[in-house]
Design an enzyme around this catalytic site. Sequence first.
Site, PDB file in Angstrom:
ATOM      1  CG  HIS A  63     -10.258  40.900 -24.290  1.00 47.28           C
ATOM      2  ND1 HIS A  63      -9.193  40.917 -23.629  1.00 47.28           N
ATOM      3  CD2 HIS A  63     -11.353  41.636 -23.646  1.00 47.28           C
ATOM      4  CE1 HIS A  63      -9.491  41.722 -22.356  1.00 47.28           C
ATOM      5  NE2 HIS A  63     -10.661  42.126 -22.555  1.00 47.28           N
ATOM      6  CD  GLU A  66      -7.330  40.024 -26.522  1.00 42.76           C
ATOM      7  OE1 GLU A  66      -7.370  38.727 -25.857  1.00 42.76           O
ATOM      8  OE2 GLU A  66      -7.140  41.120 -26.037  1.00 42.76           O
ATOM      9  NE  ARG A 119     -10.318  45.847 -23.515  1.00 39.26           N
ATOM     10  CZ  ARG A 119      -9.099  45.235 -23.007  1.00 39.26           C
ATOM     11  NH1 ARG A 119      -8.362  44.560 -23.698  1.00 39.26           N
ATOM     12  NH2 ARG A 119      -9.215  45.061 -21.588  1.00 39.26           N
ATOM     13  CG  HIS A 190      -6.432  37.666 -22.495  1.00 37.27           C
ATOM     14  ND1 HIS A 190      -7.684  38.653 -22.633  1.00 37.27           N
ATOM     15  CD2 HIS A 190      -7.108  36.966 -21.552  1.00 37.27           C
ATOM     16  CE1 HIS A 190      -8.519  38.349 -21.825  1.00 37.27           C
ATOM     17  NE2 HIS A 190      -8.268  37.375 -21.012  1.00 37.27           N
ATOM     18  CD  GLU A 267      -2.733  39.426 -22.398  1.00 37.47           C
ATOM     19  OE1 GLU A 267      -2.930  39.319 -23.626  1.00 37.47           O
ATOM     20  OE2 GLU A 267      -3.177  39.936 -21.587  1.00 37.47           O
TER      21      GLU A 267
HETATM   22  O1  0X9 Z   1      -6.523  44.025 -19.829  1.00 34.74           O
HETATM   23  C1  0X9 Z   1      -6.819  42.664 -20.028  1.00 34.74           C
HETATM   24  O2  0X9 Z   1      -7.878  42.150 -19.943  1.00 34.74           O
HETATM   25  C2  0X9 Z   1      -5.640  41.496 -20.288  1.00 34.74           C
HETATM   26  N1  0X9 Z   1      -4.781  42.159 -21.349  1.00 34.74           N
HETATM   27  S1  0X9 Z   1      -5.501  42.492 -22.911  1.00 34.74           S
HETATM   28  O3  0X9 Z   1      -4.619  43.075 -23.613  1.00 34.74           O
HETATM   29  N2  0X9 Z   1      -5.572  40.969 -23.527  1.00 34.74           N
HETATM   30  O4  0X9 Z   1      -6.511  43.056 -22.843  1.00 34.74           O
HETATM   31  C3  0X9 Z   1      -4.964  41.411 -19.125  1.00 34.74           C
HETATM   32  C4  0X9 Z   1      -5.737  40.999 -17.732  1.00 34.74           C
HETATM   33  C5  0X9 Z   1      -4.811  40.425 -16.947  1.00 34.74           C
HETATM   34  N3  0X9 Z   1      -5.108  41.113 -15.549  1.00 34.74           N
HETATM   35  C6  0X9 Z   1      -5.692  40.345 -14.927  1.00 34.74           C
HETATM   36  N4  0X9 Z   1      -5.971  39.062 -15.202  1.00 34.74           N
HETATM   37  N5  0X9 Z   1      -6.474  40.556 -13.733  1.00 34.74           N
HETATM   38 ZN    ZN Z   2      -7.495  40.214 -23.782  1.00 36.57          ZN
END
Ligand code: 0X9
Ligand code: ZN
Length: 305
Positions: A63, A66, A119, A190, A267
């Site tokens: 992303h 980030e 993003r 992330h 995260e």
């Molecule tokens: O939405 C996302 O891709 C991730 N959060 S972010 O705020 N960095 O965009 C979380 C992804 C977690 N879910 C899976 N790994 N399936």
């Molecule tokens: Zn992310």
Amino acid sequence: TFGWTRYHNLTEIDAWLDTILANHPEVTMGFVLGQSYEGRDIRGLRISYKWGNPGVFIESNIHAREWITSATATWLINELLTSKDESVRELAESHDWYIIPVLNVDGFVYTHETDRLWRKTRQPSLISDCIGVDANRNFDSHWMENGGASSDPCDETYAGPYPLSEPEIKAMSDFISILKHKMNVMLAFHSYSQLLLSPYGHTAEEFPDNYNDLMLVAKAYSDAVNGLPYGTIYKYGSSAGILYPASGATNDWAYNEQDIKISYTIEFRDTGNFGFVLPAAFIKPNAEETLIGIMALLAESKRLG
Ligand code: 0X9
Ligand code: ZN
């Protein structure tokens, strides 16, 4: 000069990688995953002191906005290669590290030059004027199943026209497919929210076979980080269970399709005060606790076999 008191752009990171490779030729190897949509090299670094160690794959900056993820990944590389601390030496030398500091190179450049909060990737759509795909919805595992991913090119979670439509994700997928027998651990960096997320993301109704182990390993990370003077709190659970459903993400794909059974999305800081625009003063604290967390994670995963 390169350091961790400010954020760096892709040109600076690439130049720094060259320096690292030149300074540590015996134990590092540079590689190129492939090219991005706009034709940039997606670069990676392998650190291996003893060929055949358990493999740890770290994906970061999938992303674009980030930035703390690539800042942390580069700091980690530097520590693994230069730290004199005995526990860090042991960690560095007992694993084979494959680290991609910036996977979404086009998006990353775009966040530096045009839109700090971008993003997605930068590949145009054939059916819309909106640009880019959420690369963390583009892997070929339960693609577009059960919500959390969008078929609308204008959405931030657009999964793409088909799985692996993004050259960056196709390149990563091909690379891991070849090396998967060497990979024991997948960590996708992330921000933000301070969470350790195991599979699954595509469903909150089912859990991986080794879910108990995944939670013990996540607890080890969380406890280790919390035990530092910063006292940072990381929660843990399955992606869909404690965050939201999202199919086609790295950690699910690695777990389901590549048989990498220790697989997390991490995260980083913070919990929303600065969010994606985390000030550079937090790079070192975040990176330091990440190293301690990874150390605990790998030790616990080894203990559980
Ligand atoms: O939405 C996302 O891709 C991730 N959060 S972010 O705020 N960095 O965009 C979380 C992804 C977690 N879910 C899976 N790994 N399936
Ligand atoms: Zn992310």
